[in-house]
Enzyme design. Structure first.
Site, PDB file in Angstrom:
ATOM      1  N   ARG A  11     -25.831 -50.694  -7.506  1.00 26.92           N
ATOM      2  CA  ARG A  11     -25.302 -49.518  -6.791  1.00 26.92           C
ATOM      3  C   ARG A  11     -26.380 -48.450  -6.646  1.00 26.92           C
ATOM      4  O   ARG A  11     -26.394 -47.712  -5.659  1.00 26.92           O
ATOM      5  CB  ARG A  11     -24.043 -48.967  -7.461  1.00 26.92           C
ATOM      6  CG  ARG A  11     -24.242 -48.562  -8.885  1.00 26.92           C
ATOM      7  CD  ARG A  11     -22.925 -48.125  -9.521  1.00 26.92           C
ATOM      8  NE  ARG A  11     -23.146 -47.954 -10.939  1.00 26.92           N
ATOM      9  CZ  ARG A  11     -22.739 -46.918 -11.645  1.00 26.92           C
ATOM     10  NH1 ARG A  11     -22.065 -45.945 -11.081  1.00 26.92           N
ATOM     11  NH2 ARG A  11     -22.995 -46.849 -12.936  1.00 26.92           N
ATOM     12  N   SER A  38     -20.457 -42.364  -8.912  1.00 31.11           N
ATOM     13  CA  SER A  38     -20.229 -43.773  -9.258  1.00 31.11           C
ATOM     14  C   SER A  38     -20.653 -44.700  -8.147  1.00 31.11           C
ATOM     15  O   SER A  38     -21.245 -45.753  -8.381  1.00 31.11           O
ATOM     16  CB  SER A  38     -18.752 -44.018  -9.566  1.00 31.11           C
ATOM     17  OG  SER A  38     -18.390 -43.358 -10.754  1.00 31.11           O
ATOM     18  N   GLU A  59      -7.376 -42.021  -0.130  1.00 32.04           N
ATOM     19  CA  GLU A  59      -8.089 -43.167   0.440  1.00 32.04           C
ATOM     20  C   GLU A  59      -7.528 -43.590   1.794  1.00 32.04           C
ATOM     21  O   GLU A  59      -8.274 -44.047   2.667  1.00 32.04           O
ATOM     22  CB  GLU A  59      -8.053 -44.354  -0.538  1.00 32.04           C
ATOM     23  CG  GLU A  59      -8.811 -44.112  -1.849  1.00 32.04           C
ATOM     24  CD  GLU A  59      -8.001 -43.320  -2.883  1.00 32.04           C
ATOM     25  OE1 GLU A  59      -6.824 -42.998  -2.607  1.00 32.04           O
ATOM     26  OE2 GLU A  59      -8.545 -43.020  -3.966  1.00 32.04           O
ATOM     27  N   PHE A  84      -9.763 -49.438  -5.038  1.00 37.01           N
ATOM     28  CA  PHE A  84      -9.170 -48.306  -4.308  1.00 37.01           C
ATOM     29  C   PHE A  84      -9.585 -48.270  -2.836  1.00 37.01           C
ATOM     30  O   PHE A  84      -8.948 -47.587  -2.032  1.00 37.01           O
ATOM     31  CB  PHE A  84      -9.553 -46.980  -4.984  1.00 37.01           C
ATOM     32  CG  PHE A  84      -9.237 -46.941  -6.453  1.00 37.01           C
ATOM     33  CD1 PHE A  84      -8.027 -47.412  -6.926  1.00 37.01           C
ATOM     34  CD2 PHE A  84     -10.156 -46.445  -7.367  1.00 37.01           C
ATOM     35  CE1 PHE A  84      -7.728 -47.402  -8.281  1.00 37.01           C
ATOM     36  CE2 PHE A  84      -9.871 -46.429  -8.727  1.00 37.01           C
ATOM     37  CZ  PHE A  84      -8.660 -46.909  -9.186  1.00 37.01           C
ATOM     38  N   ASP A 118     -12.817 -48.891 -18.233  1.00 39.68           N
ATOM     39  CA  ASP A 118     -11.616 -48.325 -17.614  1.00 39.68           C
ATOM     40  C   ASP A 118     -10.430 -49.279 -17.573  1.00 39.68           C
ATOM     41  O   ASP A 118      -9.297 -48.855 -17.339  1.00 39.68           O
ATOM     42  CB  ASP A 118     -11.929 -47.822 -16.204  1.00 39.68           C
ATOM     43  CG  ASP A 118     -12.653 -46.475 -16.234  1.00 39.68           C
ATOM     44  OD1 ASP A 118     -12.379 -45.689 -17.166  1.00 39.68           O
ATOM     45  OD2 ASP A 118     -13.494 -46.228 -15.357  1.00 39.68           O
ATOM     46  N   ARG A 168     -21.174 -52.493 -10.919  1.00 34.96           N
ATOM     47  CA  ARG A 168     -21.439 -51.183 -11.504  1.00 34.96           C
ATOM     48  C   ARG A 168     -22.652 -51.178 -12.435  1.00 34.96           C
ATOM     49  O   ARG A 168     -23.286 -50.152 -12.656  1.00 34.96           O
ATOM     50  CB  ARG A 168     -20.196 -50.766 -12.304  1.00 34.96           C
ATOM     51  CG  ARG A 168     -20.246 -49.396 -12.918  1.00 34.96           C
ATOM     52  CD  ARG A 168     -18.959 -49.138 -13.700  1.00 34.96           C
ATOM     53  NE  ARG A 168     -18.948 -47.816 -14.289  1.00 34.96           N
ATOM     54  CZ  ARG A 168     -18.574 -46.710 -13.643  1.00 34.96           C
ATOM     55  NH1 ARG A 168     -18.193 -46.785 -12.389  1.00 34.96           N
ATOM     56  NH2 ARG A 168     -18.587 -45.544 -14.253  1.00 34.96           N
TER      57      ARG A 168
END
Ligand SMILES: [Mg+2]
Lengths: 312, 276
Positions: A11, A38, A59, A84, A118, A168
């Site tokens: 990322r 993020s 979103e 999301f 998470d 990530r």
């Protein structure tokens, strides 16, 4: 066993690649739903603020607004976590972006188990399935940080909807600057003749390690990477697989609708015995370390080697 | 501003009549279609296409054109009628609406000349208008974006996401018109989510709001002129309308939300509209 590979963050590579592209093309705009650090769309927010649009935690509106921007000649890159940005505004993507074939790029961050802490709500094993089933959508799952800029450039060269999934965490580098990236064509990372280990993203390095384990048992495995999930070219897939007798597909995604499914679809007229390793119709959970989860759910070189041996 | 001369008003009334007849033409005989919602927004659509909007069938891709989005996409028959009247395609095409292979689909699609976005999945067209308005600001163009939403559509959560975003970006180039006919697919809006105080809701999100009689063309155009003169905030025009307006047997009822006309009821509908 080879030494541990150099790891880099996909990322982070993405943010820099997007910044470079956005500097060159003022029509590029980055949209985010309050997660720009993020997703690394923060590169645009910080360096090209006039090309950054904060859409708040909404979103559905973000995706439909991206469609409106594209209808006025902008090239929106829409960001948030993969779950999301695909599942929540799914119908907005279908109706507003894919049906009219608009030039909108959907970028899903923190795919698979990579948002380890998470837990199940933020992890994502469905994005490839959801995006692949949409007509007009191109689906990319870059293999490492080195490949990410090539994928961003390929996405820009497509005048239509594209989905890109990004891990990530720092992940092993398995390609080099000079390694080609061709849309729809698999890449042979290592040659072999008995079984092909089909991988993408973080599973590529696992496949390479499994290949070494298999070599000790006298079995020859190739490792074939699939950074494009859709479209997949049957001839190119068969050429990359060569004359192997069996396949093991390995993905940080549900075994339903992802890499294994895409390969099964293109090979369906003359299929090969295949073992699919991935998320077996279940959800994840929290852990302190990414590797704990990969191991817990069977995404390991040992498991891949075992599956391959079972087929041979 | 705020007042139009009699000749302009008379010409607009004639356009509104053509639009209503065009809706009946597009609906055809024995095919279900959204008569009620198309008729309730017919005067607003007329005012937009034949008074307010800067647009031309000769240059449909002009980057400076005003944009219109029918977020309540099922009412697209009114837009088709207006587009045909404005010359985006022949009036003979109206009768092909919803037939296999027609350029006039059951809900708006960009393939249709003059249609800006694919809408009809409720709530989404509003947000597309937000994106277009943001693009206008980014490119420093002075076009205006008009969106028609239904009152039933206001139950969609996305509407309120879009309402917030419009205010954050001070989209004074965006006007949303609520076709408040009080009826939705299955019955009265007040028997469902009873979304009261619609102007107050938009105002609470920082919008400048107006209330009008959605069938009074002078009121519509005068208010649209006021709305587009507002600086620094998006504008919402809450239009009191009658579902099915002009077709007396379809008025104020959900029976003709999505229904067909027989040869007999079609004649009655035409006579009713002609007598308006
Ligand atoms: Mg209504």
């Amino acid at each position: 066993m080879s030494d541990k590979k150099i790891e880099k963050n996909p990322r982070a590579a993405y943010g820099l690649a997007l910044l470079e592209a956005a500097k060159a093309n003022k029509n590029i705009v980055a949209l985010d739903a309050d997660l720009c650090t993020s997703t690394q769309s923060a590169q645009i927010q910080n360096n090209l603020p006039e090309q950054y649009i904060e859409m708040g935690i909404g979103e559905a509106n973000m995706v439909s607004a991206a469609a409106g921007l594209a209808l006025c000649g902008k090239i929106p890159f829409v960001h948030t976590f993969a779950i999301f940005v695909t599942a929540r505004p799914y119908e907005q993507i279908r109706q507003g972006v894919c049906l009219p074939k608009l030039n909108v790029k959907i970028v899903g961050s923190s795919v698979g188990l990579s948002d380890f802490g998470d837990g199940a709500t933020h992890q994502c094993f469905e994005d490839l399935a959801l995006m692949s089933v949409l007509p007009n959508m191109t689906v990319f799952a870059p293999v490492d940080a080195t490949e990410v800029p090539k994928v961003v450039r390929a996405a820009l060269a497509i005048n239509g909807p594209v989905y890109i999934r990004l891990n990530r965490n720092d992940t092993p580098l398995v390609t080099e600057e000079a390694t080609p990236f061709e849309v729809g064509k698999p890449l042979v990372l290592a040659e072999g003749k008995d079984v092909a280990i089909c991988v993408n993203g973080v599973t590529a390095d696992m496949g390479l390690k499994a290949r070494e384990i298999l070599a000790k048992s006298g079995k020859s495995a190739s490792v074939v990477n699939f950074s494009t999930i859709k479209p997949l070219d049957e001839k190119a897939v068969r050429a990359a697989l060569g004359s192997v007798r069996a396949l093991v597909t390995v993905e940080e995604h549900s075994v339903i609708g992802g890499l294994g499914a895409a390969i099964a679809r293109v090979l369906s007229r003359a299929p090969l015995p295949t073992e699919r390793i991935g998320f077996a119709d279940r959800y994840g959970q929290s852990a302190h370390e990414y590797e704990q989860l990969l191991e817990r759910y069977g995404l390991t070189p040992d498991n891949i080697a075992k599956a391959a041996l079972g087929l041979l | 501003m705020g007042k139009i001369d009699d000749a302009t008003l008379k010409a607009l009334k004639e356009k509104a009549l053509s639009v209503r007849l065009g809706i009946i033409e597009a609906l055809g005989i024995d095919h279900r279609g959204h008569l009620g919602g198309s008729m309730s927004c017919a005067d607003i659509v007329t005012a937009l296409y034949f008074y307010k909007m800067k647009h031309s069938a000769k240059s449909p891709d002009d980057p400076d054109r005003d944009r219109f989005i029918m977020s309540k996409g099922h009412s697209v028959l009114a837009q088709y009628a207006a587009l045909a009247e404005a010359g985006y395609f022949g009036k003979d095409v109206l009768a092909t609406t919803k037939s296999l292979g027609s350029v006039l689909q059951g809900h708006p699609e960009r393939e249709t000349p003059g249609v800006e976005a694919n809408t009809g999945s409720l709530g989404q067209g509003f947000s597309m208008g937000v994106g277009m308005a943001i693009a206008g600001k980014l490119d420093k163009r002075d076009y205006h974006v008009y969106v028609i939403v239904g009152d039933g559509e206001l139950a969609e959560g996305q509407i309120w996401e879009a309402t917030m975003a419009s205010n954050v970006y001070s989209l004074d180039n965006l006007t949303v018109i609520v076709d408040m006919n009080g009826i939705q697919a299955m019955g009265k809006t007040r028997d469902r989510y009873a979304i009261q105080n619609i102007p107050g809701r938009f105002a609470a999100f920082g919008w400048k709001t107006f209330e009008i009689d959605g069938h009074d063309l002078a009121d519509i155009v005068g208010t649209l002129d006021k709305a587009t003169a507002v600086k620094g905030a998006p504008t919402a025009v809450i239009a009191r309308t009658v579902k099915g307006k002009g077709v007396t047997f379809a008025e104020n009822s959900h029976d003709y939300h999505n229904n067909l006309l027989t040869p007999e009821t079609r004649e009655k509908a035409i006579a009713s509209v002609m007598a308006m």
